[in-house]
Structures are given as C-alpha cells and as structure tokens.
Motif scaffolding. Structure first.
Motif, short mmCIF file in Angstrom:
data_model
loop_
_atom_site.label_atom_id
_atom_site.label_comp_id
_atom_site.label_asym_id
_atom_site.label_seq_id
_atom_site.Cartn_x
_atom_site.Cartn_y
_atom_site.Cartn_z
N GLY A 109 0.83 -1.20 0.00
CA GLY A 109 0.00 0.00 0.00
C GLY A 109 0.86 1.24 0.00
N LYS A 110 0.27 2.34 -0.43
CA LYS A 110 0.93 3.65 -0.31
C LYS A 110 -0.18 4.55 0.19
CE LYS A 110 4.52 6.10 -0.62
NZ LYS A 110 5.75 5.75 0.12
N ASN A 111 -0.34 4.52 1.50
CA ASN A 111 -1.61 4.92 2.10
C ASN A 111 -1.65 6.39 2.52
OD1 ASN A 111 -2.31 1.97 2.15
ND2 ASN A 111 -0.60 1.98 3.57
N PRO A 112 -2.60 7.14 1.97
CA PRO A 112 -2.70 8.56 2.31
C PRO A 112 -3.37 8.78 3.67
CG PRO A 112 -4.45 7.95 0.80
CD PRO A 112 -3.61 6.72 0.99
N ASN A 113 -2.83 9.73 4.41
CA ASN A 113 -3.44 10.15 5.66
C ASN A 113 -3.78 11.63 5.49
OD1 ASN A 113 -4.33 10.43 8.23
ND2 ASN A 113 -2.33 10.10 9.22
N ILE A 114 -5.06 11.92 5.21
CA ILE A 114 -5.46 13.27 4.82
C ILE A 114 -5.97 14.02 6.05
CG2 ILE A 114 -7.07 14.61 3.39
CD1 ILE A 114 -7.07 12.23 1.42
N VAL A 115 -5.31 15.12 6.36
CA VAL A 115 -5.67 15.87 7.59
C VAL A 115 -6.14 17.27 7.21
CG1 VAL A 115 -4.84 16.74 9.81
CG2 VAL A 115 -3.98 14.55 8.91
N PHE A 116 -7.42 17.55 7.51
CA PHE A 116 -7.97 18.89 7.26
C PHE A 116 -7.70 19.81 8.45
CE2 PHE A 116 -10.18 16.46 4.07
CZ PHE A 116 -10.27 17.34 3.00
N ALA A 117 -7.74 21.12 8.15
CA ALA A 117 -7.34 22.12 9.15
C ALA A 117 -8.29 22.20 10.34
CB ALA A 117 -7.21 23.49 8.47
N ASP A 118 -9.51 21.67 10.19
CA ASP A 118 -10.43 21.75 11.33
C ASP A 118 -10.17 20.65 12.36
OD1 ASP A 118 -11.34 19.52 10.04
OD2 ASP A 118 -13.38 20.24 9.70
N THR A 119 -9.13 19.84 12.13
CA THR A 119 -8.81 18.77 13.09
C THR A 119 -8.06 19.36 14.27
OG1 THR A 119 -8.53 17.32 11.20
CG2 THR A 119 -7.74 16.49 13.31
N ASP A 120 -8.40 18.93 15.45
CA ASP A 120 -7.67 19.32 16.65
C ASP A 120 -6.19 18.96 16.47
OD1 ASP A 120 -7.54 19.80 19.67
OD2 ASP A 120 -6.74 17.77 19.45
N LEU A 121 -5.30 19.89 16.75
CA LEU A 121 -3.88 19.70 16.46
C LEU A 121 -3.29 18.50 17.23
CD1 LEU A 121 -1.56 21.04 14.79
CD2 LEU A 121 -0.87 22.09 16.95
N GLU A 122 -3.64 18.39 18.49
CA GLU A 122 -3.12 17.29 19.31
C GLU A 122 -3.54 15.93 18.71
OE1 GLU A 122 -1.12 16.88 21.80
OE2 GLU A 122 -1.61 14.76 22.12
N LEU A 123 -4.82 15.88 18.32
CA LEU A 123 -5.35 14.64 17.73
C LEU A 123 -4.62 14.32 16.43
CD1 LEU A 123 -8.05 12.89 18.46
CD2 LEU A 123 -8.85 13.89 16.31
N ALA A 124 -4.46 15.35 15.60
CA ALA A 124 -3.82 15.15 14.30
C ALA A 124 -2.40 14.61 14.48
CB ALA A 124 -3.79 16.46 13.52
N VAL A 125 -1.62 15.25 15.33
CA VAL A 125 -0.22 14.86 15.51
C VAL A 125 -0.14 13.43 16.06
CG1 VAL A 125 1.87 15.34 16.86
CG2 VAL A 125 0.62 17.22 15.75
N ASP A 126 -0.98 13.16 17.04
CA ASP A 126 -0.98 11.84 17.67
C ASP A 126 -1.25 10.73 16.64
OD1 ASP A 126 -1.04 10.45 20.37
OD2 ASP A 126 -2.87 9.70 19.42
N TYR A 127 -2.26 10.95 15.80
CA TYR A 127 -2.62 9.92 14.81
C TYR A 127 -1.63 9.85 13.65
CZ TYR A 127 -6.94 8.23 16.86
OH TYR A 127 -7.86 7.62 17.68
#
Ligand code: NAD
Length: 492
Positions: free
Chosen positions: A250-268
């Motif tokens: 796989g070459k799996n995309p992890n798409i993060v939009f700006a409305d995501t909580d920063l802590e959550l985004a970084v953690d995931y």
C-alpha cells in the motif's frame, strides 16, 4: 523437534537448516529445517490425499467451527509464550505481539461462529419438479504464503477461513519469521485436525513458494506480500488456472484537514506511520495535510519523533523495535538516499541511531521527509519503513486527487470534524479501507483488502470465507421427461 509438518508428522527437510535472526541484536534465535522440492511434493500429495479421501471431507461445518473454537482457546492459553516468540522473531514490542495474539484469537472465534451459518441456498425455478440448490464447497488444496510483518496474524486470516470451508492446506511462512506459524500448526494438531489437512513447509520464496504456485495439484494460492512477488505468483498460477487471492502493498494517504484538533492530528499521524517502525501494509506513510496547519503539524511530529523510544521489544517502556532484517534496513537507507538525491528535505532521522546499545540491531530513526514531489521514488513506491513524507493541499478536491494518486489502493484516512466532508472524501478515495478520524483498526467481521495493485481479494468478514469456497449449482429434475430435441430417426 523437526519443524516441517507433513501428513501428520514432524519431519526435517531435505535442504538443511537456516538461522532465525533476532532483529534487535542480530543474534541467532534458533535454526529451523528447510524444505526441498521433494518436501513440497510430499506436502502437496498429503494435502491432496486428505482432500480427495479420508475423514476431513466428512466433517460438518459445525465440527470444523468447533475445531476453530478450540484453537482460539489454546491461543489464549499460550498467549504469553506466543507473544514472546513473535517479538524475538520480528523485533516488535511485546505489547504489540500480545495484541496480535488477541486479534488472532478473535479471527478464529469469528470463523468458528461463521463456519456453519451459510450452507448455500435453494433457488426458486418456478418448476415444482425441480430442486435447484446453490451449495458452497471447499476449493481444495490451498497454498498459504505469508509475509514477515505480522506472521501469525496474516496466517490466521487464511488458515481460519480455509479450515472453516473444509479445505486442506500447505503453509509457507516467510523465511524471515517462521516461528509462530510453526506454533499455530502445533495447535492445529492438538485441536485434532486429521493428518494431511494442515501441512507446513519452511524455506525461501524461490525454493518453496514458487514450486507451490506452479504445482498442478494445488488448487488455490492465497498470498500476502509484496507487489512484485504477487505479480510473479499470478503469472505462475496462470498455467494451471489456479484461483489466486493476493494481498499486496500500500501507499496509504493520511489526509488531515485544518479543522482537526492539532493534538489529535499529531498523535494519529505518528501512530499511522511509526507503529511497528512503519512495517505495516496500511502504514500512513503519506501525510497529506491542509496548508494552513501543515507547518504546525510537521514541526510537532518532528519534535515528538525524536522522543520515540527504540529498543528491545521485550523490554518495558520500549515503543518501537528495529526493522526486521539487515536487507530491509538497506532498502530503507536506499529510499532516504534517493529522496535526498531527488531534492527532498530530511527534517529528522534519515540515519541509524547513534545509541551504542542499538548498534547490532537493524534500527533506523523515525524520519520525516518534506519538499517532496509526486514523481519521487519515496512517494511512488511503498517504503515499508519509518519514513513519513509530507504533501500539502488547499482544497478538498486537491486532497482527494493526491490521495488517489497511487497505483496502490489499500487503505487511507481522513481527519476532519466536518462529517459531510468526511463522507465525500471517504467515498471518493479508491482504497479498500478508509478510516474517518482513526487509523489502523480492523475488525474480523469487516473485509480487508486492496483496490488497484494492492490486491485482488478480500480477507476477513464473510467474503474472507467465500474466497475459500467453490460455488456449485445442483439442478435436480425429479420428474424428467424425454425432450425429443433430436428426433433419433434417420432424416427422410
Ligand atoms: P515478499 O513478497 O517478499 O514475501 C512474502 C512471501 O512470499 C514470503 O513467504 C516469501 O518467501 C514468498 N515468496 C517470495 N518469492 C516468491 C515466489 N516467487 N513465489 C512464491 N512465494 C514467494 O513480502 P515480505 O517482504 O515478506 O512482506 C512485505 C510485503 O507484504 C509488503 O509489501 C506489505 O505491504 C505486504 N503486506 C500486505 C498485507 C495486506 O493485507 N495487503 C499485509 C501484510 C503485508
């Protein structure tokens, strides 16, 4: 005890032995027997005979389900021992190996429950004299060929449904990590599976895997591994028109939009790519992040990546282990070199760690790579290591376009608080699994598999059982009458 299991006997192979190496310190854990071509023929003959005659074909689906249930109990009974073996073999942390054993148990329980739930169906032909049934039968002799990243887990996704459906099988685990596959076969034996039904051969791809895939008495090859091996297996299977089920990279995309909580985004983002040092087919190796938060997310991931605790998977507090082998480490180093040469920026990592206690093992630092372009090798190819690349977008359409810009199609994720957008993006992504505000979970009842060059089959769920079944239509005319289609008389 010898390590090959053929026709109900543990036996040595005709190709000597090979070492199993602990990736933490390159020490030899043990030596295991290696199969030769004659062993391949013996194992296939045993599986063929057990399928064509003998007690296995007379078992009911309920009996096979009960066997799977017993194996699930034994997996829990031996959980600690199996988890330690998996860690010695793969280098992954003990915590991860324990989760693997629990997941494997859940898969056996799932197919134990499903085994007798779907015997086929009766078809309404509109003719009361006809009984038309569609029945499910086993495919026959299955070659089950598996990779090294989740040795026991990937094998369980094949063995459990193959048994539930009533097949016989020859297992060929990765030569890099054979130990827990041997253990699973021991449990199959203890659970009372008759001789010849489950066989295991050890050895490398060219000597053992390839002859299985071209063997005339093998009906199906179920394979999990790399793209080029999968292509070779499909080509080799063509001659005898075997059924092939391939689960590839796989070459799996992890798409993060700006409305995501920063802590959550970084953690995931970190969980997605650095779990098991990135040696996960669904690893979120491509971070595709909205421009307005990209700098903040990347800076924080870079900061936290330097704190990831590498070490011996058996030690408390270790967060990730090494890469699986010296050869794989060299491949990862090569990816970083090519990214550098093509003009990317290595924001952190990019080398082996300095820590002298890790010098014998196959460790590589968690690495973040920015300033990439879509044509770079590190973006196009599966790296299967702790390498995170960062791409930026400004519109939803651009995010989708980037997420689908791969020949693979295994898995991807979208992080956003806007559920309308989450559903639009998840519908548009051409990947077999899409997570919304999560990364990595899978469930025995939900299918797993890839689109595009990530594979042609599905494991888990009802489809994962159907892969190991032939579908037969039985038409029974209870009141046949001559049709007189042909006159049966000389032409006048
Ligand atoms: P690999 O393709 O090198 O080897 C996989 C297995 O195939 C091994 O048992 C190997 O001995 C055997 N093999 C090699 N050449 C063969 C041949 N010519 N004929 C028959 N068998 C042959 O893969 P790997 O390096 O062990 O595993 C990593 C790959 O597995 C990655 O690409 C990863 O994405 C993939 N993977 C996919 C999934 C999924 O669910 N899609 C899950 C785990 C791993």
């Amino acid at each position: 005890m010898p390590n090959l299991y053929i026709d109900g006997h543990w036996t040595s192979g005709s190709a000597g032995t090979a070492p199993v190496v602990n990736p933490y310190d390159a020490s030899v854990v043990t030596e295991v027997d290696q199969a030769g071509t004659d062993d391949v023929d013996r194992a296939v003959a045993a599986a063929r005979a057990a399928f064509d005659s003998g007690p296995w074909r007379a078992t009911t689906a309920g009996e096979r389900g009960a066997i799977l249930g017993r194996i699930a109990e034994m997996l829990q009974r031996d959980k600690e021992k199996i988890a330690r073996t998996e860690t010695l073999d793969t280098g992954k942390t003990l915590a991860e190996s324990r989760i693997d054993v629990d997941d494997v148990t859940a898969v056996f329980r799932y197919y134990s429950g499903l085994a007798d739930k779907d015997a086929g169906r009766v078809v309404d032909t509109g003719n009361a004299d006809v009984v038309a049934r569609v029945v499910h039968e086993p495919v026959g002799v299955c070659a089950l060929i598996t990779p090294w990243n989740y040795p026991l887990l990937q094998l369980s996704w094949k063995v459990a449904p193959a048994i539930a459906a009533g097949n016989t099988m020859v297992i060929k685990p990765s030569e890099v990590t054979p130990l827990t596959s041997i253990t699973l076969v021991e449990l199959c034996e203890e659970a009372g599976i008759p001789p010849g039904v489950v066989n295991i051969l050890l050895g490398d791809g060219p000597s053992v895997g390839a002859p299985l895939t071209s063997h005339p008495d093998v009906d199906m090859v179920s394979f999990t591994g790399g793209l080029s091996t999968g292509q070779a297996i499909i080509r080799a299977s063509a001659e005898t028109v075997k059924r092939t089920a391939v689960e590839l990279g796989g070459k799996n995309p992890n798409i993060v939009f700006a409305d995501t909580d920063l802590e959550l985004a970084v953690d995931y983002v970190m969980l997605a790519v650095f779990l098991h040092s990135g040696q996960v087919c669904s690893a979120g190796a491509r971070l595709i992040v909205e421009e307005s938060i990209a700098d903040a997310v990347v800076d924080e991931v870079v900061r936290r990546a330097s704190y990831i605790r590498q070490g011996n998977g058996l030690d408390d507090g270790v967060e990730v282990g090494p890469l699986v082998s010296a050869a794989h480490l060299a491949k990862i180093e090569d990816f970083v070199a090519s990214a550098r040469a093509e003009g990317a920026t290595i924001r952190c990592g990019g080398t082996r760690p300095d820590d002298p206690s890790l010098k014998n093992g196959f460790f590589f630092l968690p690495t973040v790579i920015t300033d990439v372009t879509r044509d770079m090798r590190v973006i196009r190819e599966e790296t299967f290591g702790p390498l995170l690349t960062v791409e930026r977008f400004t519109t939803e359409a651009e995010a989708i376009e980037l997420g689908n810009d791969t020949h693979y199609g295994l898995a991807g994720a979208v992080f956003t608080q806007d559920m309308g957008r989450a559903h639009r993006v998840s519908s548009a992504l051409r990947h077999g699994t899409v997570w919304i505000n999560d990364f990595h979970p899978y469930f025995p009842g939900a299918e797993w598999g890839g689109m595009g060059r990530s594979g042609n089959g599905r494991e888990l769920g009802p489809t994962g059982l159907a892969e190991y079944q032939e579908i037969k239509h039985v038409w029974n005319n209870t009141a046949p009458e001559p049709q007189r289609w042909f006159s049966g008389t000389p032409a006048s």
